[in-house]
Design a protein around this motif. Structure first.
Motif, PDB file in Angstrom:
ATOM      1  N   HIS A 176      17.040  56.919  26.632  1.00 25.51           N
ATOM      2  CA  HIS A 176      16.030  55.913  26.953  1.00 25.51           C
ATOM      3  C   HIS A 176      16.166  54.736  25.985  1.00 25.51           C
ATOM      4  N   PRO A 177      16.084  53.493  26.462  1.00 23.75           N
ATOM      5  CA  PRO A 177      16.268  52.322  25.591  1.00 23.75           C
ATOM      6  C   PRO A 177      15.349  52.308  24.381  1.00 23.75           C
ATOM      7  N   GLN A 178      14.073  52.698  24.576  1.00 24.13           N
ATOM      8  CA  GLN A 178      13.149  52.668  23.439  1.00 24.13           C
ATOM      9  C   GLN A 178      13.529  53.709  22.394  1.00 24.13           C
ATOM     10  N   THR A 179      14.121  54.814  22.823  1.00 21.03           N
ATOM     11  CA  THR A 179      14.572  55.818  21.867  1.00 21.03           C
ATOM     12  C   THR A 179      15.746  55.289  21.051  1.00 21.03           C
ATOM     13  N   LEU A 180      16.666  54.621  21.706  1.00 19.51           N
ATOM     14  CA  LEU A 180      17.792  54.018  20.991  1.00 19.51           C
ATOM     15  C   LEU A 180      17.290  53.033  19.935  1.00 19.51           C
ATOM     16  N   GLU A 181      16.256  52.268  20.299  1.00 19.33           N
ATOM     17  CA  GLU A 181      15.729  51.260  19.377  1.00 19.33           C
ATOM     18  C   GLU A 181      15.068  51.917  18.163  1.00 19.33           C
ATOM     19  N   VAL A 710      -1.009  48.055  11.357  1.00 19.03           N
ATOM     20  CA  VAL A 710      -0.637  47.464  10.078  1.00 19.03           C
ATOM     21  C   VAL A 710      -1.037  45.994  10.099  1.00 19.03           C
ATOM     22  N   GLY A 711      -1.767  45.595   9.055  1.00 17.17           N
ATOM     23  CA  GLY A 711      -2.204  44.215   8.915  1.00 17.17           C
ATOM     24  C   GLY A 711      -1.484  43.549   7.759  1.00 17.17           C
ATOM     25  N   VAL A 712      -1.185  42.253   7.890  1.00 19.10           N
ATOM     26  CA  VAL A 712      -0.407  41.548   6.872  1.00 19.10           C
ATOM     27  C   VAL A 712      -0.928  40.126   6.673  1.00 19.10           C
ATOM     28  N   ARG A 713      -0.601  39.584   5.508  1.00 19.79           N
ATOM     29  CA  ARG A 713      -0.791  38.149   5.286  1.00 19.79           C
ATOM     30  C   ARG A 713       0.268  37.386   6.063  1.00 19.79           C
ATOM     31  N   SER A 714       0.077  36.108   6.210  1.00 22.39           N
ATOM     32  CA  SER A 714       0.907  35.305   7.121  1.00 22.39           C
ATOM     33  C   SER A 714       2.391  35.340   6.779  1.00 22.39           C
ATOM     34  N   HIS A 715       2.736  35.452   5.492  1.00 19.70           N
ATOM     35  CA  HIS A 715       4.153  35.405   5.128  1.00 19.70           C
ATOM     36  C   HIS A 715       4.909  36.651   5.579  1.00 19.70           C
ATOM     37  N   LEU A 716       4.182  37.719   5.884  1.00 22.09           N
ATOM     38  CA  LEU A 716       4.820  38.944   6.366  1.00 22.09           C
ATOM     39  C   LEU A 716       4.731  39.096   7.883  1.00 22.09           C
ATOM     40  N   ALA A 717       3.975  38.229   8.537  1.00 19.91           N
ATOM     41  CA  ALA A 717       3.750  38.366   9.983  1.00 19.91           C
ATOM     42  C   ALA A 717       5.039  38.409  10.801  1.00 19.91           C
ATOM     43  N   PRO A 718       6.069  37.589  10.474  1.00 27.01           N
ATOM     44  CA  PRO A 718       7.295  37.656  11.290  1.00 27.01           C
ATOM     45  C   PRO A 718       7.998  39.016  11.227  1.00 27.01           C
ATOM     46  N   PHE A 719       7.662  39.831  10.238  1.00 25.08           N
ATOM     47  CA  PHE A 719       8.357  41.097  10.044  1.00 25.08           C
ATOM     48  C   PHE A 719       7.558  42.290  10.564  1.00 25.08           C
ATOM     49  N   LEU A 720       6.489  42.007  11.297  1.00 23.18           N
ATOM     50  CA  LEU A 720       5.752  43.082  11.953  1.00 23.18           C
ATOM     51  C   LEU A 720       6.619  43.710  13.044  1.00 23.18           C
ATOM     52  N   PRO A 721       6.285  44.953  13.484  1.00 23.52           N
ATOM     53  CA  PRO A 721       7.097  45.608  14.513  1.00 23.52           C
ATOM     54  C   PRO A 721       7.329  44.720  15.725  1.00 23.52           C
ATOM     55  N   LYS A 722       8.568  44.716  16.215  1.00 18.36           N
ATOM     56  CA  LYS A 722       8.913  43.844  17.337  1.00 18.36           C
ATOM     57  C   LYS A 722       8.075  44.186  18.552  1.00 18.36           C
ATOM     58  N   ASP A 723       7.763  43.140  19.282  1.00 17.25           N
ATOM     59  CA  ASP A 723       6.829  43.255  20.398  1.00 17.25           C
ATOM     60  C   ASP A 723       7.241  42.241  21.446  1.00 17.25           C
ATOM     61  N   GLU A 724       7.647  42.723  22.618  1.00 14.74           N
ATOM     62  CA  GLU A 724       8.118  41.817  23.661  1.00 14.74           C
ATOM     63  C   GLU A 724       7.015  40.895  24.155  1.00 14.74           C
ATOM     64  N   HIS A 725       5.746  41.248  23.836  1.00 14.70           N
ATOM     65  CA  HIS A 725       4.640  40.379  24.214  1.00 14.70           C
ATOM     66  C   HIS A 725       4.435  39.261  23.179  1.00 14.70           C
ATOM     67  N   ASN A 726       5.071  39.417  22.006  1.00 14.31           N
ATOM     68  CA  ASN A 726       4.924  38.428  20.930  1.00 14.31           C
ATOM     69  C   ASN A 726       6.288  38.248  20.276  1.00 14.31           C
ATOM     70  N   THR A 727       7.043  37.292  20.760  1.00 16.55           N
ATOM     71  CA  THR A 727       8.443  37.131  20.331  1.00 16.55           C
ATOM     72  C   THR A 727       8.564  36.653  18.893  1.00 16.55           C
ATOM     73  N   GLU A 728       7.461  36.229  18.262  1.00 15.02           N
ATOM     74  CA  GLU A 728       7.533  35.790  16.867  1.00 15.02           C
ATOM     75  C   GLU A 728       7.684  36.976  15.912  1.00 15.02           C
ATOM     76  N   ILE A 734       8.670  50.715  15.924  1.00 13.29           N
ATOM     77  CA  ILE A 734       8.154  51.872  15.196  1.00 13.29           C
ATOM     78  C   ILE A 734       7.889  53.053  16.120  1.00 13.29           C
ATOM     79  N   SER A 735       7.389  52.778  17.323  1.00  7.04           N
ATOM     80  CA  SER A 735       7.110  53.845  18.288  1.00  7.04           C
ATOM     81  C   SER A 735       7.749  53.489  19.623  1.00  7.04           C
ATOM     82  N   GLY A 736       7.765  54.464  20.539  1.00  3.49           N
ATOM     83  CA  GLY A 736       8.411  54.237  21.814  1.00  3.49           C
ATOM     84  C   GLY A 736       7.728  53.198  22.675  1.00  3.49           C
TER      85      GLY A 736
END
Length: 945
Positions: A176-181, A710-728, A734-736
């Motif tokens: 499954h693609p999400q498992t590979l990721e 997980v919550g972060v200050r703005s300088h860490l926001a680009p490094f939050l878990p990837k999300d196809e709904h939020n390309t930034e 982290i999860s499937g």
């Protein structure tokens, strides 16, 4: 300092267990004028924040439900045949009503006190049995977080099995693609090389290879002959990890028969709703030689003091809060409630009906395949439930299907997969064929898979899978099971660091709305607008509560939130060219998942001492920083501290790490003492994980589900878990599922929406008040180990029971005796061995607080009788606890105390609601020496007879 009052219909009046009179009388006992007076005293001035949280005005329960219903209505519920590890299923109503919607099941805690957890432990034991038999493995654990993270755990287990001497793993491109990721997420920090391959062809090289990962059936629906691959892997010294599907395994040869060493997957299609991706119970099964390396929890069968069989968590030394930086996994939770549902689904249907369901799904898939071929469409050859169409105009087919109310899986411009499930009928296949251009209105059903793919062995022959096929019997079985347990529907569970508060019915109601429960995690974005808006609003609410700038709801457990936060810090340093920053400073008092998560992120753990008051030792902290200033990546602290104290110097700790170029991670385990009074994102934190299953009211469910955003200050926001709904957001998956355990997020949305800023602040203040009131009432007999300003504690306190050990009374004796008083014990021996950590939460009434204090006073009196020599310790009411009905009612009860003292020690409590433990004290050593983690099959049973 005015008194905080609310209109009569304000939800805070329902959520907070203390009325105004109780609050004032408790404040009087402590010597404070008001909640604000108490708060101003206990919260350090350097972090105190009296500004109202930026939240909308609170709504009533009915108003909040109506508003959320409007959001839910923006989701489109189609029949999703997307597959990829998530399938439509029917949740039996008897299980939905009596388990999923029953607080006796969803408000229970992790079964660390097994004597009062026998009901849920029994079902989890059967979960292990079911998984073991379907996978053909020797042993299974009591569930993991989801299939993708289970694959990640299998990857690292296989790597450790060869002691890291090999560093390469072959991974099928047909997983499954999400498992590979997620596998890439897990492998990258540890330097493991993942090499994609096609299992239908020989591997190019086995050099340096420790493992091979395949999907069976694969993500496109194809069943491949894997025996030769397994044999070749073993000949080359590699382990085989097989991701599989429980429904498929009721029909197909088991992975064990094919040669797998580790089998993982997801039990979702056994009656657990899609829920936009979770929560679902992942499964994990291994061959016998890996049982002591397996991550997560393992339920074993032991005996109690009377020789009766009893269940318990086995091999608990594997729990990560014990292993700390030597941990091999940071998993300290499970998906217990969902594993229970999947098991009961299997019990309700039994192996015969499960197999017939699998046959019907397979028959429908084969029919679809054959008709497509006859129609000139190229498909995969061998299928279980998924037919993949090749060389087609994928977008046109998917669009046409949507118009007919069906979602398909567009794999590429010319490839579409269609996954059938138990909810499908012949009419659905006809509709699919019509979408593809056929004019057929009826079908000639194909046969099931060829015999060479089918298993011939028996499975699930145990009585439990055959006794409860009628609703009457299942309903009564569920009642008998729940009667064995103590959950929040019976009594306060004063577990320090765990925050067992009210999970209100209005918060739970939306979970089973079809607009939330029947959405596939990979449904088209325009079908999930309600979810997207609700999630965005919840992220904003949580940012408002914590002072952070961005929030990701993807991590589906607190441990995963920790991991995501550390990966964000790691990625931030690397983006700045600071690859050498790999030291994570962790106080000695920290929860064990902190060093375990740091280890998973490949950070070097350096422990910082705590002083005699339980605070971070600033001198030792500076020394550790000075020793390696350019290598400091982060510090992980818990605030208030794990010792239950508001440390006065927390801002100095943050400043010292920031000056060294590091980032400050603040563990959100104790956030229930901060909401509305202080914000970690403003007093020095760069990143925090939150526990929505603690502070924000998602129930613990007998050990899971949880959500650890997980919550972060703005300088860490680009490094939050990837999300196809939020390309930034470009961080690691982290999860499937994109939003982890999305279907339970409405619980926290409802809680915050109904409480509002003032309600949340008062909840925090009442949690602090209740903890200090109990500390005051108990301190005459039980010293309070750590206190802060004005000798106050935060929202929890640690009482010292170690002096009792001098007279033979252990903390275990106290915990087991509390059962006779009708209580779940507080947190035992953490963070200090031999102590109890008590957290009452804001939801408990004054009467319940006083009942617990009476119980502890009664136990102290019983200890005093032992200390004075009036009662022998080896036959005392403490050493014999808990007292079962069978023990108390025996004809010749040879104890120096009355039957009434044994079973009803508090004369002020209501005898009519007496809780009877189903078993006596359980022998842990016996259980580990005689490890039994699944029911024997009938053939094994007959052989032993």
């Amino acid at each position: 300092m005015s008194k905080v009052t609310f209109p009569q219909d304000h939800f805070a009046n329902r959520h907070i267990g203390l009325n105004d009179s109780d609050i004032q009388s408790m404040l009087d006992v402590l010597g404070y004028e008001s909640l604000d007076h108490l708060t101003d005293t206990v919260i350090p001035a350097s972090i105190a924040d009296d500004a109202a949280l930026n939240l909308k005005p609170a709504l009533s329960e009915e108003q909040a439900l109506a508003e959320l219903k409007q959001l839910a209505a923006q989701n489109k519920v189609l029949k999703s045949l997307i597959g990829q590890g998530y399938y439509g299923t029917h949740t039996p109503k008897v299980i939905q009503r009596n388990v999923l919607e029953n607080p006796a099941w969803y408000t229970a805690y992790t079964p660390y006190q097994p004597e009062i957890s026998q009901g849920r432990l029994e079902v989890l034991f059967y979960f292990q049995t079911m998984v073991t038999e379907l996978t053909g493995m020797d042993i299974a654990n009591a569930s993991l977080l989801d299939e993708s993270t289970a694959a990640g755990e299998a990857l690292t287990l296989a790597h450790r099995a060869l002691r890291g001497k090999r560093n390469r793993c072959l991974v099928s491109k047909n997983c499954h693609p999400q498992t590979l990721e997620v596998l890439r997420t897990r492998a990258t920090p540890l330097g493991i090389e993942l090499v994609e391959f096609d299992e239908t062809s020989p591997a190019e090289s086995w050099d340096d290879t420790f493992g091979v990962i395949v999907q069976y059936p694969d993500t496109y629906g194809t069943v491949t002959e894997l025996t030769d691959l397994c044999n070749t892997a073993h000949e080359n010294g590699a382990l085989v990890i097989m991701a599989s599907d429980l429904l498929a395994l009721t029909l197909l040869k088991s992975p064990g028969e094919l040669g797998a060493d580790i089998v993982i997957g997801n039990s979702q299609r056994f009656g657990v709703p899609l829920g936009f991706g979770g929560p679902h119970a992942g499964f994990f099964a291994v061959r016998d030689q890996f049982k002591r390396s397996m991550p997560g929890r393992l339920v074993g069968q032991s005996i109690d003091v009377h020789g009766n069989p009893a269940y318990r968590l086995a091999l608990q030394t594997r729990e990560q809060h014990i292993r700390r930086e030597k941990a091999t996994s940071n998993i300290c939770t499970a998906q217990a409630l969902l594993a229970i549902m999947a098991t009961l689904y299997a019990c309700y249907h039994g192996p015969t009906r499960l197999r017939s369901t699998a046959q019907r799904v397979n028959q429908l898939a084969n029919t679809l395949r054959d008709e497509c071929k006859a129609f000139g469409i190229q498909t995969n050859e061998v299928v279980f439930d998924t037919v993949t169409l090749y060389d087609v105009k994928a977008a046109d087919i998917v669009s046409a299907a949507v118009k007919q109310g069906i979602n398909l899986n567009q794999r590429s411009d010319n490839t579409v997969s269609i996954s059938l499930d138990e909810t499908c009928e012949e009419a659905d296949v006809v509709s699919l064929l019509n979408i593809l251009g056929s004019s057929k209105q009826s079908l000639d059903m194909a046969s099931t898979a060829e015999d060479r793919w089918l298993r011939s062995d028996t499975y699930m022959t145990q009585d439990v899978f055959h006794k409860y096929h009628s609703e009457t019997e299942m309903m009564r079985y569920l009642r008998r099971l729940s009667d064995k347990d103590i959950a929040l529907d019976r009594a306060m569970i004063a577990l320090g660091s765990c925050t067992m508060k009210l999970n209100a019915a209005s918060e739970m109601t939306p979970v089973t709305w079809p607009e939330f429960s029947n959405i596939h995690p990979f449904a088209p974005h325009d079908q999930t607008l309600g979810y997207q808006k609700m999630i965005a609003q919840l992220e904003e609410m949580l940012c408002a509560c914590t002072g952070y700038d961005a929030m990701s709801l993807q991590p589906n457990a607190g441990s995963q939130g920790e991991y995501a936060g550390l990966l964000a810090i790691k990625a931030f340093h690397e983006a700045n060219g600071d690859q050498q920053r790999n030291i994570c400073l962790i106080p000695s008092s920290a929860h064990g998942t902190n060093p375990a998560s740091a280890q998973m992120a490949n950070m070097q753990v350096v422990v910082v001492k705590c002083d005699e008051r339980g605070n971070v030792d600033l001198i030792d902290l500076q020394a550790k920083i000075d020793a390696n200033p350019a290598q400091i990546a982060a510090i992980m602290i818990t605030y208030p501290s794990t010792h239950g104290v508001f440390e006065e110097d927390v801002t100095k700790v943050c400043e010292a790490v920031h000056q060294a170029g590091g980032q400050v991670y603040i563990d959100g385990a104790n956030l229930n003492a901060l909401v509305g009074v202080a914000q970690p994102g403003k007093f020095g934190g760069d990143v925090s994980h939150l526990n929505l299953h603690k502070t924000f009211c998602i129930p613990h469910g007998g050990g899971g589900p949880g959500v650890g955003p997980v919550g972060v200050r703005s300088h860490l926001a680009p490094f939050l878990p990837k999300d196809e709904h939020n390309t930034e957001r470009t961080g690691a998956l982290i999860s499937g599922a994109p939003f982890g355990s999305a279907s339970i997020l409405p619980i926290s949305w409802m809680y915050i929406r109904m409480m509002g800023a003032r309600g949340l602040r008062k909840a925090t203040q009442c949690a602090i008040l209740s903890a200090n009131y109990m500390a005051h009432e108990l301190k005459a007999n039980y010293p309070i180990l750590f206190t802060g300003n004005a000798e106050l504690v935060a929202h929890e306190c640690i009482i010292d029971t170690r002096p009792m050990k001098d007279h033979g009374v252990s903390v275990d004796d106290i915990a087991k005796r509390l059962i006779d008083y009708g209580f779940h014990a507080p947190t035992m021996s953490f963070p200090v061995p031999g102590t109890l950590m008590i957290e009452p939460t804001e939801s408990e009434s004054r009467a319940e607080l006083d009942r617990f204090c009476r119980a502890m006073q009664g136990i102290f009196n019983e200890y005093t009788a032992v200390k004075n020599g009036d009662v022998p310790i080896d036959n005392s009411v403490l050493s014999n606890a808990p007292h079962t009905m069978d023990f108390v009612l025996q004809d010749n009860l040879d104890v120096p105390y009355s039957r009434l003292a044994a079973c009803h020690p508090d004369p002020e409590s209501d005898y009519s609601v007496k809780y009877w433990p189903p078993v006596g004290r359980i022998d842990n050593v016996y259980g580990d020496k005689n490890l039994i983690c699944s029911c024997p099959s009938m053939s094994e049973y007959e052989a032993s007879e």
